[in-house]
Design a protein around this motif. Structure first.
Motif, PDB file in Angstrom:
ATOM      1  N   HIS A  52      11.737  10.405   8.091  1.00 36.17           N
ATOM      2  CA  HIS A  52      13.070  10.177   7.542  1.00 36.17           C
ATOM      3  C   HIS A  52      13.088   8.897   6.709  1.00 36.17           C
ATOM      4  CE1 HIS A  52      17.414  10.138   7.234  1.00 36.17           C
ATOM      5  NE2 HIS A  52      17.429   8.886   7.675  1.00 36.17           N
ATOM      6  N   TYR A  53      12.357   7.889   7.180  1.00 33.93           N
ATOM      7  CA  TYR A  53      12.279   6.621   6.442  1.00 33.93           C
ATOM      8  C   TYR A  53      11.575   6.829   5.102  1.00 33.93           C
ATOM      9  CZ  TYR A  53      10.554   2.001   5.136  1.00 33.93           C
ATOM     10  OH  TYR A  53      10.236   0.860   4.444  1.00 33.93           O
ATOM     11  N   VAL A  54      10.446   7.574   5.131  1.00 32.45           N
ATOM     12  CA  VAL A  54       9.716   7.844   3.895  1.00 32.45           C
ATOM     13  C   VAL A  54      10.599   8.582   2.905  1.00 32.45           C
ATOM     14  CG1 VAL A  54       7.814   9.168   2.876  1.00 32.45           C
ATOM     15  CG2 VAL A  54       7.443   7.856   4.964  1.00 32.45           C
ATOM     16  N   ASP A  55      11.329   9.575   3.417  1.00 32.23           N
ATOM     17  CA  ASP A  55      12.216  10.354   2.546  1.00 32.23           C
ATOM     18  C   ASP A  55      13.292   9.464   1.939  1.00 32.23           C
ATOM     19  OD1 ASP A  55      13.223  12.934   1.505  1.00 32.23           O
ATOM     20  OD2 ASP A  55      14.948  12.494   2.803  1.00 32.23           O
ATOM     21  N   SER A  56      13.827   8.546   2.732  1.00 28.88           N
ATOM     22  CA  SER A  56      14.869   7.639   2.240  1.00 28.88           C
ATOM     23  C   SER A  56      14.328   6.705   1.172  1.00 28.88           C
ATOM     24  CB  SER A  56      15.441   6.811   3.413  1.00 28.88           C
ATOM     25  OG  SER A  56      16.056   7.645   4.371  1.00 28.88           O
ATOM     26  N   VAL A  57      13.107   6.196   1.394  1.00 28.73           N
ATOM     27  CA  VAL A  57      12.488   5.305   0.415  1.00 28.73           C
ATOM     28  C   VAL A  57      12.243   6.033  -0.897  1.00 28.73           C
ATOM     29  CG1 VAL A  57      10.390   4.018  -0.159  1.00 28.73           C
ATOM     30  CG2 VAL A  57      11.422   3.781   2.112  1.00 28.73           C
ATOM     31  N   GLY A  94       0.797  -1.214   0.000  1.00 22.06           N
ATOM     32  CA  GLY A  94       0.000   0.000   0.000  1.00 22.06           C
ATOM     33  C   GLY A  94       0.829   1.264   0.000  1.00 22.06           C
ATOM     34  N   GLY A  95       2.142   1.118  -0.138  1.00 22.76           N
ATOM     35  CA  GLY A  95       3.003   2.294  -0.191  1.00 22.76           C
ATOM     36  C   GLY A  95       3.255   2.880   1.185  1.00 22.76           C
ATOM     37  N   VAL A  96       4.124   3.866   1.237  1.00 19.98           N
ATOM     38  CA  VAL A  96       4.457   4.535   2.494  1.00 19.98           C
ATOM     39  C   VAL A  96       4.194   6.025   2.309  1.00 19.98           C
ATOM     40  CG1 VAL A  96       6.195   4.873   4.279  1.00 19.98           C
ATOM     41  CG2 VAL A  96       6.254   2.812   2.877  1.00 19.98           C
ATOM     42  N   GLY A  97       2.952   6.459   2.572  1.00 16.26           N
ATOM     43  CA  GLY A  97       2.605   7.869   2.409  1.00 16.26           C
ATOM     44  C   GLY A  97       2.718   8.626   3.717  1.00 16.26           C
ATOM     45  N   VAL A  98       2.656   9.958   3.607  1.00 17.57           N
ATOM     46  CA  VAL A  98       2.763  10.810   4.794  1.00 17.57           C
ATOM     47  C   VAL A  98       1.596  10.566   5.733  1.00 17.57           C
ATOM     48  CG1 VAL A  98       2.791  13.198   5.613  1.00 17.57           C
ATOM     49  CG2 VAL A  98       4.053  12.573   3.550  1.00 17.57           C
ATOM     50  N   LYS A 114      13.780   8.691  -2.008  1.00 18.49           N
ATOM     51  CA  LYS A 114      15.064   8.980  -2.647  1.00 18.49           C
ATOM     52  C   LYS A 114      15.618   7.738  -3.335  1.00 18.49           C
ATOM     53  CE  LYS A 114      16.760  12.876   0.118  1.00 18.49           C
ATOM     54  NZ  LYS A 114      17.786  13.327   1.099  1.00 18.49           N
ATOM     55  N   ALA A 115      15.499   6.595  -2.648  1.00 19.64           N
ATOM     56  CA  ALA A 115      15.995   5.341  -3.231  1.00 19.64           C
ATOM     57  C   ALA A 115      15.252   5.018  -4.522  1.00 19.64           C
ATOM     58  CB  ALA A 115      15.840   4.199  -2.230  1.00 19.64           C
ATOM     59  N   GLN A 116      13.939   5.243  -4.512  1.00 19.09           N
ATOM     60  CA  GLN A 116      13.152   4.996  -5.713  1.00 19.09           C
ATOM     61  C   GLN A 116      13.555   5.938  -6.843  1.00 19.09           C
ATOM     62  OE1 GLN A 116       9.178   5.458  -4.186  1.00 19.09           O
ATOM     63  NE2 GLN A 116       8.971   3.280  -3.667  1.00 19.09           N
ATOM     64  N   ALA A 117      13.722   7.222  -6.499  1.00 16.19           N
ATOM     65  CA  ALA A 117      14.110   8.206  -7.503  1.00 16.19           C
ATOM     66  C   ALA A 117      15.493   7.896  -8.073  1.00 16.19           C
ATOM     67  CB  ALA A 117      14.089   9.608  -6.900  1.00 16.19           C
ATOM     68  N   GLU A 118      16.412   7.472  -7.193  1.00 12.25           N
ATOM     69  CA  GLU A 118      17.763   7.145  -7.647  1.00 12.25           C
ATOM     70  C   GLU A 118      17.760   5.920  -8.554  1.00 12.25           C
ATOM     71  OE1 GLU A 118      19.911   6.688  -4.037  1.00 12.25           O
ATOM     72  OE2 GLU A 118      20.102   8.858  -3.675  1.00 12.25           O
ATOM     73  N   GLU A 119      16.931   4.926  -8.225  1.00 15.54           N
ATOM     74  CA  GLU A 119      16.857   3.720  -9.052  1.00 15.54           C
ATOM     75  C   GLU A 119      16.245   4.049 -10.416  1.00 15.54           C
ATOM     76  OE1 GLU A 119      17.579   0.050 -10.339  1.00 15.54           O
ATOM     77  OE2 GLU A 119      18.231   0.861  -8.402  1.00 15.54           O
ATOM     78  N   ILE A 120      15.262   4.914 -10.439  1.00 15.99           N
ATOM     79  CA  ILE A 120      14.651   5.331 -11.705  1.00 15.99           C
ATOM     80  C   ILE A 120      15.670   6.077 -12.557  1.00 15.99           C
ATOM     81  CG2 ILE A 120      12.934   6.893 -12.735  1.00 15.99           C
ATOM     82  CD1 ILE A 120      11.081   6.148 -10.364  1.00 15.99           C
ATOM     83  N   GLU A 121      16.466   6.947 -11.917  1.00 16.34           N
ATOM     84  CA  GLU A 121      17.495   7.694 -12.653  1.00 16.34           C
ATOM     85  C   GLU A 121      18.583   6.755 -13.168  1.00 16.34           C
ATOM     86  OE1 GLU A 121      19.918  10.535 -14.396  1.00 16.34           O
ATOM     87  OE2 GLU A 121      17.782  10.539 -13.873  1.00 16.34           O
ATOM     88  N   ARG A 122      18.968   5.775 -12.353  1.00 18.09           N
ATOM     89  CA  ARG A 122      19.963   4.805 -12.816  1.00 18.09           C
ATOM     90  C   ARG A 122      19.431   4.001 -14.009  1.00 18.09           C
ATOM     91  NH1 ARG A 122      21.316   4.347  -7.187  1.00 18.09           N
ATOM     92  NH2 ARG A 122      19.724   2.719  -6.892  1.00 18.09           N
ATOM     93  N   GLN A 123      18.143   3.665 -13.958  1.00 13.87           N
ATOM     94  CA  GLN A 123      17.558   2.931 -15.071  1.00 13.87           C
ATOM     95  C   GLN A 123      17.532   3.787 -16.331  1.00 13.87           C
ATOM     96  OE1 GLN A 123      17.086  -0.096 -15.319  1.00 13.87           O
ATOM     97  NE2 GLN A 123      15.836  -0.367 -17.140  1.00 13.87           N
ATOM     98  N   ARG A 124      17.244   5.075 -16.170  1.00 10.36           N
ATOM     99  CA  ARG A 124      17.268   5.969 -17.328  1.00 10.36           C
ATOM    100  C   ARG A 124      18.657   5.996 -17.943  1.00 10.36           C
ATOM    101  NH1 ARG A 124      18.956  10.680 -18.791  1.00 10.36           N
ATOM    102  NH2 ARG A 124      19.905  11.082 -16.763  1.00 10.36           N
ATOM    103  N   GLN A 125      19.673   6.038 -17.111  1.00  7.28           N
ATOM    104  CA  GLN A 125      21.053   6.045 -17.595  1.00  7.28           C
ATOM    105  C   GLN A 125      21.400   4.716 -18.264  1.00  7.28           C
ATOM    106  OE1 GLN A 125      23.458   7.042 -14.191  1.00  7.28           O
ATOM    107  NE2 GLN A 125      22.711   9.158 -14.091  1.00  7.28           N
ATOM    108  N   ARG A 126      20.909   3.620 -17.696  1.00  7.68           N
ATOM    109  CA  ARG A 126      21.157   2.304 -18.313  1.00  7.68           C
ATOM    110  C   ARG A 126      20.499   2.221 -19.687  1.00  7.68           C
ATOM    111  NH1 ARG A 126      20.834   0.325 -12.673  1.00  7.68           N
ATOM    112  NH2 ARG A 126      18.556   0.263 -12.807  1.00  7.68           N
ATOM    113  N   GLU A 127      19.283   2.742 -19.787  1.00 11.06           N
ATOM    114  CA  GLU A 127      18.575   2.737 -21.070  1.00 11.06           C
ATOM    115  C   GLU A 127      19.331   3.582 -22.094  1.00 11.06           C
ATOM    116  OE1 GLU A 127      15.814   1.120 -21.896  1.00 11.06           O
ATOM    117  OE2 GLU A 127      14.785   0.600 -20.028  1.00 11.06           O
ATOM    118  N   GLU A 128      19.852   4.720 -21.669  1.00 16.39           N
ATOM    119  CA  GLU A 128      20.608   5.585 -22.576  1.00 16.39           C
ATOM    120  C   GLU A 128      21.899   4.913 -23.026  1.00 16.39           C
ATOM    121  OE1 GLU A 128      21.243   9.330 -20.688  1.00 16.39           O
ATOM    122  OE2 GLU A 128      19.195  10.064 -21.069  1.00 16.39           O
ATOM    123  N   ALA A 129      22.562   4.229 -22.092  1.00 20.09           N
ATOM    124  CA  ALA A 129      23.811   3.532 -22.433  1.00 20.09           C
ATOM    125  C   ALA A 129      23.542   2.421 -23.438  1.00 20.09           C
ATOM    126  CB  ALA A 129      24.453   2.962 -21.171  1.00 20.09           C
TER     127      ALA A 129
END
Length: 353
Positions: free
Chosen positions: A100-105, A78-82, A107-122
């Motif tokens: 802090h946990y929500v913010d970390s989650v 069900g996700g981790v909302g405020v 950020k982790a999701q955003a970072e993984e999405i950005e890494r995937q975008r970079q992988r797709e570009e590569a």
């Protein structure tokens, strides 16, 4: 004009004709050899580029799995909302920790999405580099084919000019030279035939549903037929035979296999590799000449705006060659199919690398 003088003129004309033909054929042979050497050199570059593409493609697929697992977990929990954090926090300290946990989650999701975008570009960059090299090679091969055809035309023209003279004595005097020219032109043609033998044959045409797809992009809908196993007869699909362009792309039918239902998941292929949920292999028809020579070769497949590079590791009946490829799970999943039955038989563009 005395007969001796006429004979001399006939011989002179024949010699001039063959002199010009020999000179041009020598040039063509040199140009043809250079083009062949350049095409062979590009193959080495293509092989290196394919390794990079396969590595980048593997990283993209792993990234997609990670993102899929992440989204699946979000859905199941069900996700981790405020609001959820506020309701589950007993005091200010809990609230701060949970925020802090929500913010970390997030950020982790955003970072993984950005890494995937970079992988797709590569992957896209590696694929573009490989395709430029393959296109350049196919252009060289096409030029070499033209040189071979020109050589045959040079010999044909020389033979016709000698025949026009209607001087049997003159033609006979240069018969050996003409025969040598023919042999040279035939040798070039034989080299081209050998190169052509490395390419797959056309599909067996069928009367219905002609394809109008042009490589490298194909995007037809799935047929209603069931999937076929690599070694079975299965659904033959509909095909009018593949279109081919100078870059080596062909258009043909592709079926799919690799499930517990069809009994092929976990089974060994012709090369000994197992069919798995993520295997990036394909089968080609046993009916192709020297079918086993394709084992281990990479094939680039385009469908619906997406491109996948797979490895030929299996052989199958495939309707007696009415289909060109049989896709394993990693390949049809990359094209967005949920199962081999969902894929059915579709028209794709493909070329061997």
């Amino acid at each position: 004009m005395p007969a001796a003088a006429a004979w001399a003129d006939g011989v002179s004309d024949a010699q001039q004709t063959l002199d010009a033909a020999e000179e041009r054929l020598a040039q063509i042979s040199q140009e043809h050899a250079k083009l062949q050497d350049e095409a062979d050199g590009l193959q080495d570059q293509i092989d290196d580029a394919v390794e990079g593409v396969l590595e980048a493609q593997g990283e993209v697929q792993e990234g997609r799995i990670r993102l899929g697992d992440m989204m699946s977990y979000e859905y199941k929990t069900g996700g981790v909302g405020v609001l959820k954090v506020l309701l589950n926090s007993e005091n200010l300290s809990d609230l701060l920790n949970n925020l802090h946990y929500v913010d970390s989650v997030q950020k982790a999701q955003a970072e993984e999405i950005e890494r995937q975008r970079q992988r797709e570009e590569a992957f896209a960059s590696a694929l573009d580099d490989m395709n430029k090299k393959k296109d350049a090679q196919m252009a060289k091969i096409a030029e070499a084919e033209q040189k071979s055809a020109e050589a045959a035309q040079v010999v044909s023209n020389a033979e016709a000019q000698l025949a026009k003279a209607q001087d049997e004595a003159a033609a006979a005097a240069e018969a050996e030279r003409l025969a040598a020219l023919k042999a040279q032109a035939e040798a070039l043609a034989a080299e081209q035939a050998k190169a052509a033998a490395a390419e797959p044959p056309a599909e067996q045409p069928q009367a219905s549903a002609p394809s109008e797809q042009k490589p490298p992009a194909s995007n037809d809908s799935a047929s209603n037929g069931s999937n076929s196993q690599a070694g079975g007869s299965g659904n033959t699909g509909n095909s009018s035979g593949p279109a081919v362009d100078q870059a080596g792309w062909k258009t043909g039918s592709a079926s799919a296999y690799g499930s517990t239902t069809d009994g092929t998941l976990g089974k060994p292929t012709a090369s000994g590799a197992l069919v798995t949920e993520t295997s990036m292999g394909v089968a080609v028809p046993l009916s192709w000449p020297n079918a086993r020579s394709y084992l281990g070769r990479q094939v680039e497949i385009s469908y619906g705006g997406s491109t996948v590079v797979a490895t030929v590791n299996d052989l199958g009946g495939m309707g007696g060659g009415s289909r060109s490829l049989d896709l394993q799970p990693g390949v049809w999943k990359a094209f967005g199919a949920s199962s081999c039955f969902d894929w059915g038989v579709r028209t794709v563009s493909y070329r061997f690398l």
